[in-house]
Motif scaffolding. Structure first.
Motif, PDB file in Angstrom:
ATOM      1  N   VAL A   1       7.286   1.226  -2.098  1.00 21.85           N
ATOM      2  CA  VAL A   1       6.942   0.255  -1.049  1.00 21.85           C
ATOM      3  C   VAL A   1       8.221   0.021  -0.245  1.00 21.85           C
TER       4      VAL A   1
ATOM      5  N   VAL B   1       3.539   2.105   2.306  1.00 19.46           N
ATOM      6  CA  VAL B   1       3.001   2.035   0.942  1.00 19.46           C
ATOM      7  C   VAL B   1       2.744   3.459   0.434  1.00 19.46           C
TER       8      VAL B   1
ATOM      9  N   PHE C   1      -0.499  -0.824  -5.017  1.00 15.38           N
ATOM     10  CA  PHE C   1       0.048  -1.917  -4.201  1.00 15.38           C
ATOM     11  C   PHE C   1      -0.999  -2.409  -3.199  1.00 15.38           C
TER      12      PHE C   1
ATOM     13  N   ALA D   1       4.905  -6.004  -5.924  1.00 18.29           N
ATOM     14  CA  ALA D   1       5.531  -4.720  -6.267  1.00 18.29           C
ATOM     15  C   ALA D   1       6.108  -4.775  -7.688  1.00 18.29           C
TER      16      ALA D   1
ATOM     17  N   LEU E   1      10.767  -1.211  -4.646  1.00 19.89           N
ATOM     18  CA  LEU E   1      10.646  -1.778  -3.299  1.00 19.89           C
ATOM     19  C   LEU E   1      11.976  -1.680  -2.583  1.00 19.89           C
TER      20      LEU E   1
ATOM     21  N   HIS F   1       4.981  -9.968  -1.443  1.00 16.95           N
ATOM     22  CA  HIS F   1       4.938  -8.509  -1.601  1.00 16.95           C
ATOM     23  C   HIS F   1       5.993  -8.024  -2.591  1.00 16.95           C
TER      24      HIS F   1
END
Ligand SMILES: Nc1nc2c(ncn2[C@@H]2O[C@H](COP(=O)(O)OP(=O)(O)OP(=O)(O)O)[C@@H](O)[C@H]2O)c(=O)[nH]1
Ligand SMILES: C[C@H](OP(=O)(O)O)C(=O)O
Length: 222
Positions: free
Chosen positions: A114, A129, A134, A150, A157, A146
């Motif tokens: 991500v 993504v 996710f 993750a 991430l 987010h």
């Protein structure tokens, strides 16, 4: 990479109501959308505008428009990868009026399950993504949510530090950035509507030089 651009077509940019009438917000939101699509087009990636209502666009432009009247989070989640074999999906907001092809290429080229370019106020302005589990949860400091999502699914991430992707146009004060750094339709639209930079009190702001009729129309239609 498939690029998704969500677009609230019906009553866009309500937080700009103090300075723009509904029809003006609609015209300005479309100008920003076209600038974002121009920047994406040069990256060569297939693009879908996910709009809440039909959009009239120049048929020669490359993005496909689909209508999906679900709320933002549901409309985006319906388009994210569901297996490792699926093509990665990028989600680029339509109000990134300063976006450039170079800024997007950096985002798309960054590895990670991500990848997020956050906005001020912890929004998620642009996202890639690659992880099949996710899912997004927009609004209310979505960048922080987010990061948690993750972590919960064990996804890597990466965060991109980008002025051009980090600047979304939500509030009247953000119009300064469009007039200073925008390069295409969005700044031209603001100038057509009578906006100009104002440095008279030692800070940089915007003023609107408008005729009495349009001013009256705006206050009536708020
Ligand atoms: N498809 C879709 N896109 C949306 C929806 N809500 C917002 N968007 C888009 O998502 C991006 C970020 O949304 P916001 O910054 O909240 O933009 P907005 O809804 O036009 O502005 P406000 O009314 O001021 O909140 C922009 O590209 C919007 O056009 C929705 O319900 N569906
Ligand atoms: C869609 C939303 O945009 P903002 O309201 O932060 O501009 C978000 O990034 O979660």
């Amino acid at each position: 990479m498939h690029v998704v651009v969500p677009f609230a077509a019906e009553t866009p940019k309500t937080r700009l109501a103090p300075v723009l009438a509904p029809e003006e917000r609609s015209v300005f939101a479309r100008a920003m959308l076209e600038d974002v699509l121009t920047a994406i087009e040069a990256t060569g990636h297939e693009t879908t505008v996910v709009s809440t209502a039909p959009l009239e666009r120049d048929a020669a432009r490359s993005a496909t428009v689909v209508v999906d009247d679900r709320p933002l989070t549901a409309a985006v989640n319906a388009r994210l990868p569901t297996s490792r074999e699926d093509e990665p999906v990028a989600v680029v907001m339509a109000d990134l009026a300063l976006t450039t092809t170079e800024a997007l290429e950096r985002l798309f080229a960054t590895g990670g399950d991500v990848v997020i370019a956050p906005g001020r106020g912890a929004g998620t302005n642009a996202l890639v993504v690659r992880h099949p589990e996710f899912r997004v949860d927009y609004h209310g400091g979505s960048y922080l949510d987010h990061r948690e999502i993750a972590a919960e699914i064990g996804a890597d991430l990466e965060t991109i530090d980008s002025f051009r992707l980090g600047t979304d146009v939500d509030e009247p004060a953000d119009l300064v950035e469009v007039l200073v750094h925008g390069t295409d339709r969005a700044p031209a639209c603001l100038r057509d509507l009578g906006f100009e930079l104002d440095t008279s009190d030692g800070r940089v702001g915007v003023v609107r030089v408008e005729d009495a009729v349009s001013s009256e129309r705006r206050s009536e239609s708020k």
